[in-house]
Design a protein around this motif. Sequence first.
Motif, PDB file in Angstrom:
ATOM      1  N   LEU A 138      -9.332   3.474   1.036  1.00 11.90           N
ATOM      2  CA  LEU A 138      -8.234   4.186   0.385  1.00 11.90           C
ATOM      3  C   LEU A 138      -6.917   3.930   1.133  1.00 11.90           C
ATOM      4  CD1 LEU A 138      -7.358   6.223  -1.804  1.00 11.90           C
ATOM      5  CD2 LEU A 138      -7.889   8.046  -0.173  1.00 11.90           C
TER       6      LEU A 138
ATOM      7  N   TRP B 281      -4.826   1.394  -0.649  1.00 13.79           N
ATOM      8  CA  TRP B 281      -4.562   1.605  -2.062  1.00 13.79           C
ATOM      9  C   TRP B 281      -3.081   1.475  -2.389  1.00 13.79           C
ATOM     10  CZ3 TRP B 281      -1.800   5.084  -5.004  1.00 13.79           C
ATOM     11  CH2 TRP B 281      -2.099   5.100  -6.368  1.00 13.79           C
TER      12      TRP B 281
ATOM     13  N   LEU C   1     -10.014   7.540   5.942  1.00 11.61           N
ATOM     14  CA  LEU C   1      -9.507   7.052   4.660  1.00 11.61           C
ATOM     15  C   LEU C   1     -10.292   5.860   4.115  1.00 11.61           C
ATOM     16  CD1 LEU C   1      -5.691   7.306   5.450  1.00 11.61           C
ATOM     17  CD2 LEU C   1      -6.956   8.697   3.797  1.00 11.61           C
TER      18      LEU C   1
ATOM     19  N   SER D 233       0.852  -1.187   0.000  1.00 20.86           N
ATOM     20  CA  SER D 233       0.000   0.000   0.000  1.00 20.86           C
ATOM     21  C   SER D 233       0.885   1.233   0.000  1.00 20.86           C
ATOM     22  CB  SER D 233      -0.897   0.000   1.239  1.00 20.86           C
ATOM     23  OG  SER D 233      -1.501   1.259   1.410  1.00 20.86           O
TER      24      SER D 233
END
Length: 197
Positions: free
Chosen positions: A170, A173, A167, A18
Motif C-alpha cells: 500500500l 499506491w 503498509l 505514490s
Amino acid sequence: IGTGAAVVVVVLLLMYRSVILPLRALMSMCMTLVCTYGLTTLVYQYGILDFTTFSGLRSDNGQVFFAPVLVFAVLVGLGLDYDVFLISRIFEARLSGLNAKESIVYGVVKTGRVITAAGIIMALAFIGFLFSEIPVLCQIGFYLVVAVLLDTFFTRTVVVPALMGLLQDLHWWPRKVPHTEHDQLLSLLHNTDEGSP
C-alpha cells in the motif's frame, strides 16, 4: 512550514508516483521535528540541563526566537535526503522482485552503515556550535545535532521500516509493483556482497 511540506509531497509524488509515500515521509519528518523542537525548548527555556554547567546548554538567555526558523529548512533537507536514500534502495529491491518485507530489509541493510556514518559525521561537525560564546549559535548547534542523531538512529532505522512494514505494498499506491511468489532476499544480498569491492 506549509511551503516546506508541499515541496516534500510534490517532489516525492513526482519521483515515486505514490500518494502514500509522501504522506508517510511527511509524518516521519514531522516526528523528528517535533521531538527536536520539544527537546530544545526543554533545554533552553526550562533549563533541564543547567545542572551540567556547560555553557552551550545553559538556559540563562532563554530561547532565541529566530533559531527555530533558521534551522527548519536545514532539518527538512537532511530528513528528506536520508529518506530518499533509504527509499530508493527499498524501491529498487521491490522492483527487482523482492516482496515488501524483503525489500525493506534489503534497503535497511544496504543503507544502514552509510546513513549511520553520515549522521555521526554531521553531528560531529555541528557539535562545534555548542562551544560558541554566542547563544544563538549554541541553540542552532543543539537543534542540528539532536535532529541528525534522532533521524539517523531512530527515524530512518526504526520508524520508517516499521511504518513501511505495516503498509506493505500500500506504501507504493497507486503505483503497481511486481507480484512475488518466492523469497529472493538471501540470494540478492549474497550476489551484491560478492560484487562489492
